[in-house]
Design an enzyme around this catalytic site. Structure first.
Site, PDB file in Angstrom:
ATOM      1  N   HIS A  80       0.814  -1.223   0.000  1.00 55.33           N
ATOM      2  CA  HIS A  80       0.000   0.000   0.000  1.00 55.33           C
ATOM      3  C   HIS A  80       0.847   1.273   0.000  1.00 55.33           C
ATOM      4  O   HIS A  80       0.300   2.361  -0.199  1.00 55.33           O
ATOM      5  CB  HIS A  80      -0.939   0.036   1.208  1.00 55.33           C
ATOM      6  CG  HIS A  80      -1.976  -1.040   1.202  1.00 55.33           C
ATOM      7  ND1 HIS A  80      -2.874  -1.200   0.175  1.00 55.33           N
ATOM      8  CD2 HIS A  80      -2.246  -2.041   2.084  1.00 55.33           C
ATOM      9  CE1 HIS A  80      -3.663  -2.242   0.426  1.00 55.33           C
ATOM     10  NE2 HIS A  80      -3.301  -2.781   1.580  1.00 55.33           N
ATOM     11  N   ASP A 101      -2.508 -10.549  -2.358  1.00 59.60           N
ATOM     12  CA  ASP A 101      -3.088 -10.068  -1.105  1.00 59.60           C
ATOM     13  C   ASP A 101      -4.564  -9.743  -1.343  1.00 59.60           C
ATOM     14  O   ASP A 101      -4.955  -9.406  -2.457  1.00 59.60           O
ATOM     15  CB  ASP A 101      -2.336  -8.814  -0.644  1.00 59.60           C
ATOM     16  CG  ASP A 101      -2.753  -8.319   0.730  1.00 59.60           C
ATOM     17  OD1 ASP A 101      -2.084  -8.679   1.713  1.00 59.60           O
ATOM     18  OD2 ASP A 101      -3.760  -7.583   0.809  1.00 59.60           O
ATOM     19  N   HIS A 160      -6.151  -7.210  -0.518  1.00 53.53           N
ATOM     20  CA  HIS A 160      -6.345  -5.795  -0.828  1.00 53.53           C
ATOM     21  C   HIS A 160      -5.577  -5.402  -2.085  1.00 53.53           C
ATOM     22  O   HIS A 160      -4.509  -5.944  -2.367  1.00 53.53           O
ATOM     23  CB  HIS A 160      -5.856  -4.935   0.349  1.00 53.53           C
ATOM     24  CG  HIS A 160      -6.518  -5.258   1.657  1.00 53.53           C
ATOM     25  ND1 HIS A 160      -5.948  -6.107   2.584  1.00 53.53           N
ATOM     26  CD2 HIS A 160      -7.707  -4.861   2.175  1.00 53.53           C
ATOM     27  CE1 HIS A 160      -6.759  -6.211   3.628  1.00 53.53           C
ATOM     28  NE2 HIS A 160      -7.835  -5.466   3.418  1.00 53.53           N
ATOM     29  N   ASP A 207      -4.581 -12.776   3.623  1.00 58.79           N
ATOM     30  CA  ASP A 207      -5.853 -12.282   4.168  1.00 58.79           C
ATOM     31  C   ASP A 207      -7.028 -12.695   3.281  1.00 58.79           C
ATOM     32  O   ASP A 207      -8.179 -12.350   3.570  1.00 58.79           O
ATOM     33  CB  ASP A 207      -5.826 -10.757   4.405  1.00 58.79           C
ATOM     34  CG  ASP A 207      -4.995  -9.983   3.409  1.00 58.79           C
ATOM     35  OD1 ASP A 207      -4.602 -10.561   2.371  1.00 58.79           O
ATOM     36  OD2 ASP A 207      -4.754  -8.782   3.659  1.00 58.79           O
TER      37      ASP A 207
HETATM   38  C1  SP5 Z   1      -1.074  -5.189   3.906  1.00 58.71           C
HETATM   39  C2  SP5 Z   1      -2.534  -5.208   4.227  1.00 58.71           C
HETATM   40  O1  SP5 Z   1      -3.170  -6.256   4.147  1.00 58.71           O
HETATM   41  N1  SP5 Z   1      -3.095  -4.071   4.652  1.00 58.71           N
HETATM   42  C3  SP5 Z   1      -4.477  -4.052   4.926  1.00 58.71           C
HETATM   43  C4  SP5 Z   1      -4.952  -2.764   5.444  1.00 58.71           C
HETATM   44  C5  SP5 Z   1      -6.423  -2.836   5.620  1.00 58.71           C
HETATM   45  N2  SP5 Z   1      -6.866  -1.962   6.629  1.00 58.71           N
HETATM   46  C6  SP5 Z   1      -8.260  -1.954   6.771  1.00 58.71           C
HETATM   47  C7  SP5 Z   1      -8.580  -1.643   8.167  1.00 58.71           C
HETATM   48  C8  SP5 Z   1     -10.005  -1.949   8.470  1.00 58.71           C
HETATM   49  C9  SP5 Z   1     -10.298  -1.490   9.853  1.00 58.71           C
HETATM   50  N3  SP5 Z   1     -10.340  -2.575  10.787  1.00 58.71           N
HETATM   51  C10 SP5 Z   1     -11.660  -2.996  11.086  1.00 58.71           C
HETATM   52  C11 SP5 Z   1     -11.753  -3.453  12.475  1.00 58.71           C
HETATM   53  C12 SP5 Z   1     -13.191  -3.836  12.744  1.00 58.71           C
HETATM   54  N4  SP5 Z   1     -13.352  -4.166  14.112  1.00 58.71           N
HETATM   55 ZN    ZN Z   2      -4.154  -7.136   2.672  1.00 58.37          ZN
END
Ligand code: SP5
Ligand code: ZN
Length: 351
Positions: free
Chosen positions: A168, A204, A206, A293
């Site tokens: 990212h 990944d 994302h 993920d």
């Molecule tokens: C490298 C990678 O996989 N980065 C991923 C970043 C995604 N971040 C999203 C965060 C979403 C917020 N967390 C939600 C918690 C709900 N309790």
């Molecule tokens: Zn990710």
């Protein structure tokens, strides 16, 4: 027995972001040190013995990928955090951490105030700078560089257990738990050693907005990505299938946005399409953004992949017969993360 060299850094165990700010609330951070212990334990249990720390200095290639003003921002905030964040700003048990609060509403705007500067270089509220973050992120990139060096010496495979992740992070932006784009740094190293073309395959969950952004106008680096559609998942603003590259890079960027709940067989059809593009590109090297993920148990995931599938994915990449460096990205189901990684590496080794 065939082996795959693994690179990791002790520094990754010092990186302990406590919170991500989600909808205005502090939530426990998903990108934990337990991710590394999960992977190391599974590697050792599965007989992966070629596990190395590295003392490579990756900075020259980091500086090719990222803007110097951005790196200065990251370095300064990591080293001066005791002066920047006061004791009165911390709740009991809380570590010093720097988050943004205001963002420029278009890219031509300047920022000089330190608070505004944060919004200039940080694109979300999930990715704090902590004490030492710059050094830890450099060491994460060094793991990818060490893997690249091995490929340049003729090794067919290497795995960088990089943490924090990287895909990212754009030229001048951190976000999505990423500070330095480890895969892009490895690509620059491979290019610097004389490679004509390098392909990136990003599985990944994302979209790798940073890697896409860094190579968007280049024809010598192919970016292919499978990810949850931006309609449902972070980073939301990129990852559509009509993002195909700019200028000389037109046609060297391929996104496969996929729906929630996709399972092994359906997902595999898109893997075949993306790997077909990689093969057609005839790269000298392949660098894989390996995120787990996409597993069905992932706490922030959306897909329904099984552990066995990662072995199949590893085999499909092996079948390309292109020297391949895999770099760890996401994967937050720490109970199964290590097993998923070893299943993937087993597949790469055709086990
Ligand atoms: C490298 C990678 O996989 N980065 C991923 C970043 C995604 N971040 C999203 C965060 C979403 C917020 N967390 C939600 C918690 C709900 N309790
Ligand atoms: Zn990710």
């Amino acid at each position: 027995m065939a082996e795959i060299p693994v690179f990791y850094s002790e520094a990754s165990l010092r990186h302990k972001p406590q919170f991500e700010i989600f909808r205005g609330q502090k939530e426990p951070h998903a990108e934990t040190v337990e991710r590394v212990s999960s992977i190391l334990e599974a590697l050792r249990n599965s007989g992966f013995a070629n596990i190395n720390t590295t003392s490579v200095n990756g900075l020259p290639w980091v500086e090719q990928v990222h803007d110097s003003a951005y790196l200065n921002f990251l370095k300064k905030n990591s080293s001066d955090i005791d002066k920047i964040v006061g004791d009165n700003e911390l709740a009991p048990g809380e570590e010093r951490a720097i988050y943004p609060s205001a963002f420029p509403y278009n890219s031509s705007l300047r920022a000089t105030n330190p608070i505004a500067e944060r919004g200039r270089y940080m694109f979300d509220t999930y990715t704090p700078i902590m004490s030492g973050t710059y050094d830890v992120a450099l060491e994460s990139a060094a793991c990818a560089v060490a893997g690249a060096e091995l490929l340049e010496q003729g090794a067919p495979l290497a795995y960088a257990l990089s943490r924090p992740p990287g895909h990212h992070a754009d030229k001048d932006k951190m976000g999505g738990y990423c500070y330095i784009n480890n895969v892009a740094v490895a690509v620059e190293h491979l290019k610097g050693s004389g490679a004509e073309r390098v392909a990136v395959f990003d599985f990944d969950l994302h979209h790798g907005n940073g890697t896409q952004g860094i190579f968007y106008d280049r024809s010598d680096v192919l970016y292919t990505s499978l990810h949850a559609s931006p309609e449902i998942k972070f980073p939301f603003f990129t990852g559509y299938d009509d993002e195909r590259g700019d200028g000389k890079g037109a046609g060297a960027n391929h996104n496969f946005p996929l729906p929630e709940g996709i399972s092994d067989d359906e997902y595999d059809k898109y893997v075949k399409k993306a790997l077909g593009l990689v093969a057609d590109f005839k790269p000298d090297f392949l660098v894989v953004s390996a995120g787990f993920d996409t597993h069905r148990d992932d706490p922030i995931g959306a897909f329904n992949l099984t552990t066995n599938y990662y072995q199949q994915l590893g085999r499909a990449i092996r079948d390309l017969k292109i020297p391949a460096l895999s770099v760890q990205e996401g994967g937050y189901a720490t109970k199964v993360l290590g097993t998923n990684v070893t299943a993937y590496l087993d597949g790469l080794l055709n086990r």
